[in-house]
Design a protein around this motif. Structure first.
Motif, PDB file in Angstrom:
ATOM      1  N   THR A 193     151.292 -89.286  -3.799  1.00  0.00           N
ATOM      2  CA  THR A 193     150.224 -88.411  -3.317  1.00  0.00           C
ATOM      3  C   THR A 193     149.478 -87.789  -4.495  1.00  0.00           C
ATOM      4  OG1 THR A 193     151.532 -87.915  -1.352  1.00  0.00           O
ATOM      5  CG2 THR A 193     149.694 -86.426  -1.853  1.00  0.00           C
ATOM      6  N   GLY A 194     150.224 -87.355  -5.513  1.00  0.00           N
ATOM      7  CA  GLY A 194     149.577 -86.838  -6.722  1.00  0.00           C
ATOM      8  C   GLY A 194     148.719 -87.891  -7.389  1.00  0.00           C
ATOM      9  N   ALA A 195     149.221 -89.134  -7.425  1.00  0.00           N
ATOM     10  CA  ALA A 195     148.439 -90.227  -8.005  1.00  0.00           C
ATOM     11  C   ALA A 195     147.179 -90.499  -7.187  1.00  0.00           C
ATOM     12  CB  ALA A 195     149.295 -91.493  -8.087  1.00  0.00           C
ATOM     13  N   ALA A 196     147.302 -90.440  -5.851  1.00  0.00           N
ATOM     14  CA  ALA A 196     146.141 -90.667  -4.992  1.00  0.00           C
ATOM     15  C   ALA A 196     145.079 -89.593  -5.201  1.00  0.00           C
ATOM     16  CB  ALA A 196     146.579 -90.696  -3.528  1.00  0.00           C
ATOM     17  N   ALA A 197     145.525 -88.354  -5.407  1.00  0.00           N
ATOM     18  CA  ALA A 197     144.576 -87.257  -5.643  1.00  0.00           C
ATOM     19  C   ALA A 197     143.780 -87.477  -6.926  1.00  0.00           C
ATOM     20  CB  ALA A 197     145.322 -85.924  -5.711  1.00  0.00           C
ATOM     21  N   LEU A 198     144.325 -88.227  -7.856  1.00  0.00           N
ATOM     22  CA  LEU A 198     143.619 -88.537  -9.103  1.00  0.00           C
ATOM     23  C   LEU A 198     142.844 -89.839  -9.007  1.00  0.00           C
ATOM     24  CD1 LEU A 198     146.567 -87.677 -11.522  1.00  0.00           C
ATOM     25  CD2 LEU A 198     144.520 -86.290 -11.163  1.00  0.00           C
ATOM     26  N   ALA A 199     143.431 -90.837  -8.342  1.00  0.00           N
ATOM     27  CA  ALA A 199     142.830 -92.166  -8.322  1.00  0.00           C
ATOM     28  C   ALA A 199     141.618 -92.262  -7.398  1.00  0.00           C
ATOM     29  CB  ALA A 199     143.887 -93.200  -7.913  1.00  0.00           C
ATOM     30  N   LEU A 200     141.656 -91.568  -6.267  1.00  0.00           N
ATOM     31  CA  LEU A 200     140.533 -91.663  -5.334  1.00  0.00           C
ATOM     32  C   LEU A 200     139.224 -91.148  -5.937  1.00  0.00           C
ATOM     33  CD1 LEU A 200     141.799 -90.843  -1.723  1.00  0.00           C
ATOM     34  CD2 LEU A 200     140.507 -92.837  -2.483  1.00  0.00           C
ATOM     35  N   PRO A 201     139.195 -89.939  -6.511  1.00  0.00           N
ATOM     36  CA  PRO A 201     137.945 -89.500  -7.145  1.00  0.00           C
ATOM     37  C   PRO A 201     137.507 -90.411  -8.287  1.00  0.00           C
ATOM     38  CG  PRO A 201     139.448 -87.650  -6.840  1.00  0.00           C
ATOM     39  CD  PRO A 201     140.223 -88.894  -6.541  1.00  0.00           C
ATOM     40  N   ALA A 202     138.491 -90.911  -9.059  1.00  0.00           N
ATOM     41  CA  ALA A 202     138.140 -91.812 -10.159  1.00  0.00           C
ATOM     42  C   ALA A 202     137.500 -93.095  -9.641  1.00  0.00           C
ATOM     43  CB  ALA A 202     139.394 -92.137 -10.975  1.00  0.00           C
ATOM     44  N   ALA A 203     138.019 -93.633  -8.537  1.00  0.00           N
ATOM     45  CA  ALA A 203     137.459 -94.861  -7.974  1.00  0.00           C
ATOM     46  C   ALA A 203     136.035 -94.626  -7.469  1.00  0.00           C
ATOM     47  CB  ALA A 203     138.355 -95.362  -6.843  1.00  0.00           C
ATOM     48  N   LEU A 204     135.814 -93.496  -6.795  1.00  0.00           N
ATOM     49  CA  LEU A 204     134.471 -93.204  -6.290  1.00  0.00           C
ATOM     50  C   LEU A 204     133.485 -92.982  -7.428  1.00  0.00           C
ATOM     51  CD1 LEU A 204     135.417 -90.842  -3.321  1.00  0.00           C
ATOM     52  CD2 LEU A 204     134.602 -93.208  -3.182  1.00  0.00           C
ATOM     53  N   TRP A 205     133.946 -92.353  -8.492  1.00  0.00           N
ATOM     54  CA  TRP A 205     133.075 -92.066  -9.633  1.00  0.00           C
ATOM     55  C   TRP A 205     132.756 -93.328 -10.427  1.00  0.00           C
ATOM     56  CZ3 TRP A 205     134.782 -90.467 -15.034  1.00  0.00           C
ATOM     57  CH2 TRP A 205     133.669 -90.135 -15.815  1.00  0.00           C
ATOM     58  N   LEU A 206     133.779 -94.130 -10.691  1.00  0.00           N
ATOM     59  CA  LEU A 206     133.594 -95.295 -11.552  1.00  0.00           C
ATOM     60  C   LEU A 206     133.073 -96.515 -10.798  1.00  0.00           C
ATOM     61  CD1 LEU A 206     136.876 -94.988 -13.664  1.00  0.00           C
ATOM     62  CD2 LEU A 206     134.551 -94.463 -14.427  1.00  0.00           C
ATOM     63  N   ASP A 207     133.550 -96.723  -9.577  1.00  0.00           N
ATOM     64  CA  ASP A 207     133.208 -97.949  -8.844  1.00  0.00           C
ATOM     65  C   ASP A 207     132.283 -97.713  -7.658  1.00  0.00           C
ATOM     66  OD1 ASP A 207     134.941 -99.246 -10.609  1.00  0.00           O
ATOM     67  OD2 ASP A 207     136.662 -99.042  -9.272  1.00  0.00           O
ATOM     68  N   GLY A 208     132.156 -96.467  -7.217  1.00  0.00           N
ATOM     69  CA  GLY A 208     131.296 -96.170  -6.079  1.00  0.00           C
ATOM     70  C   GLY A 208     131.934 -96.539  -4.750  1.00  0.00           C
ATOM     71  N   LEU A 209     131.208 -96.259  -3.671  1.00  0.00           N
ATOM     72  CA  LEU A 209     131.686 -96.599  -2.338  1.00  0.00           C
ATOM     73  C   LEU A 209     131.673 -98.113  -2.139  1.00  0.00           C
ATOM     74  CD1 LEU A 209     129.844 -93.855  -0.250  1.00  0.00           C
ATOM     75  CD2 LEU A 209     132.325 -94.052  -0.582  1.00  0.00           C
ATOM     76  N   PRO A 210     132.644 -98.652  -1.396  1.00  0.00           N
ATOM     77  CA  PRO A 210     132.620-100.107  -1.124  1.00  0.00           C
ATOM     78  C   PRO A 210     131.386-100.479  -0.318  1.00  0.00           C
ATOM     79  CG  PRO A 210     134.295 -98.984   0.208  1.00  0.00           C
ATOM     80  CD  PRO A 210     133.805 -97.983  -0.787  1.00  0.00           C
ATOM     81  N   THR A 211     130.803-101.606  -0.635  1.00  0.00           N
ATOM     82  CA  THR A 211     129.566-102.040   0.027  1.00  0.00           C
ATOM     83  C   THR A 211     129.817-103.049   1.135  1.00  0.00           C
ATOM     84  OG1 THR A 211     129.283-103.750  -1.670  1.00  0.00           O
ATOM     85  CG2 THR A 211     128.184-101.627  -2.036  1.00  0.00           C
ATOM     86  N   GLY A 212     131.037-103.513   1.283  1.00  0.00           N
ATOM     87  CA  GLY A 212     131.340-104.483   2.328  1.00  0.00           C
ATOM     88  C   GLY A 212     132.814-104.821   2.302  1.00  0.00           C
ATOM     89  N   LEU A 213     133.226-105.665   3.232  1.00  0.00           N
ATOM     90  CA  LEU A 213     134.621-106.068   3.308  1.00  0.00           C
ATOM     91  C   LEU A 213     134.946-107.056   2.200  1.00  0.00           C
ATOM     92  CD1 LEU A 213     137.143-105.628   5.091  1.00  0.00           C
ATOM     93  CD2 LEU A 213     136.489-107.690   6.339  1.00  0.00           C
ATOM     94  N   ALA A 214     136.064-106.838   1.549  1.00  0.00           N
ATOM     95  CA  ALA A 214     136.474-107.722   0.461  1.00  0.00           C
ATOM     96  C   ALA A 214     136.914-109.080   1.012  1.00  0.00           C
ATOM     97  CB  ALA A 214     137.601-107.079  -0.332  1.00  0.00           C
ATOM     98  N   ALA A 215     136.986-110.047   0.137  1.00  0.00           N
ATOM     99  CA  ALA A 215     137.417-111.392   0.515  1.00  0.00           C
ATOM    100  C   ALA A 215     138.872-111.371   0.993  1.00  0.00           C
ATOM    101  CB  ALA A 215     137.272-112.330  -0.672  1.00  0.00           C
ATOM    102  N   PRO A 216     139.260-112.315   1.846  1.00  0.00           N
ATOM    103  CA  PRO A 216     140.642-112.342   2.353  1.00  0.00           C
ATOM    104  C   PRO A 216     141.696-112.355   1.248  1.00  0.00           C
ATOM    105  CG  PRO A 216     139.282-113.824   3.632  1.00  0.00           C
ATOM    106  CD  PRO A 216     138.424-113.344   2.498  1.00  0.00           C
TER     107      PRO A 216
END
Length: 306
Positions: A193-216
């Motif tokens: 949970t502590g890792a998620a609290a750090l990783a989620l903001p980092a993912a949104l900041w660095l990679d942005g919101l997902p634009t579509g469904l990923a490949a299978p």
């Protein structure tokens, strides 16, 4: 401290854990073909945390409510999950997954050194010092001495993986000092949970919101990394720890790289240089010295011959 003898069941579960963790390197590398490092890390820790909290609640385990424990979870999540996952994933963009697994095995070497500094009862004996020295010689050989003199992306990728291994070692000391009073499953859910609290903001900041469904293939790789390679692996880890003891868990460090190397060669057509394989052989010797069972077997008195 004596090691527990391994039953056939313990050996089977130990091998299963090594297979699961050996597959992590392949699954992460597949996911990185489409997603950014931060996003892969975020998926891995968020879904694994949700699964483990569900099991914690089903088992009726206590959920910490004090700020000190949750602060310790945050630090543990950084050191044991968010930071090493990110460093090793970034390293895999520039080096083979098999080599990543070899360098990841240096976690045990760093762990011995960090524990010797942090705890009085983890004295650096002559055998441990020998094991660490031999093991690091194998790491240097696997990297290649010339890589220490230049700073191209391949060299930086190897340094990043070693940084992740060192972070794991720091996490081991932090967890023992700050979280040893908690049930292991609660501690694992909390740190994720502590890792998620750090990783989620980092993912949104660095990679942005997902634009579509990923490949299978990407979705399957993420599912493996989060569900099997993290949540299920932690459950199995604690079973093996209870059954076989912490000393025997060092064996997984020896078993993971061959699995990752074979998967990398089979699925990704990776070919490791002979130097890397020789380095792993020397690293494995260092880990075997740390394990100590071969030393005890050699010193065990033999019955007199008739």
């Amino acid at each position: 401290m004596t090691q527990k003898s391994l039953s056939p069941r313990a050996w089977a579960e130990l091998a299963c854990l090594a297979l699961i963790w050996g597959g992590i390197f392949l699954s992460v590398r597949i996911a990185l073909d489409e997603l950014g490092v931060a996003t892969v890390v975020a998926h891995r820790v968020v879904w694994a945390a949700l699964i483990l909290w569900g099991i914690v609640l089903l088992r009726g385990l206590p959920v910490p409510k004090d700020a000190r424990t949750w602060g310790a979870f945050l630090v543990m999540g950084l050191l044991n999950n968010a930071l090493p996952y990110a460093l090793m994933a970034w390293g895999q963009l520039h080096i083979e997954s098999g080599l990543t697994s070899i360098l990841n095995a240096a976690t045990a070497l760093f762990g011995v050194a960090v524990a010797a500094i942090a705890f009085r009862d983890e004295r650096l004996t002559a055998r441990r010092l020998t094991g660490v020295t031999v093991g690091f010689a194998g790491v240097v050989l696997a990297i290649g001495p010339e890589a220490l003199l230049r700073f191209d992306l391949r060299s930086l990728g190897q340094v990043a993986v070693l940084g992740g291994a060192f972070s794991y070692a720091l996490a081991g000391a932090w967890g023992r000092r700050m979280l040893s009073h908690l049930p292991p499953l609660t501690a694992a859910a909390g740190m994720l949970t502590g890792a998620a609290a750090l990783a989620l903001p980092a993912a949104l900041w660095l990679d942005g919101l997902p634009t579509g469904l990923a490949a299978p293939a990407t979705l399957a790789a993420l599912a493996y990394a989060a569900v099997i390679g993290t949540a299920v692996a932690y459950l199995l880890y604690f079973r093996v720890l209870k059954m076989a003891g912490s000393g025997n868990l060092l064996l997984t460090t020896l078993l993971i790289p061959p699995v990752a190397i074979l998967l990398g060669a089979w699925v990704l057509d990776e070919t490791l240089p002979p130097r890397a394989l020789a380095g792993f052989a020397i690293l494995a010797l260092g880990l075997a010295i740390l394990d100590g069972r071969m030393w005890r077997m050699a010193r065990r008195p033999h019955p007199p011959r008739p």
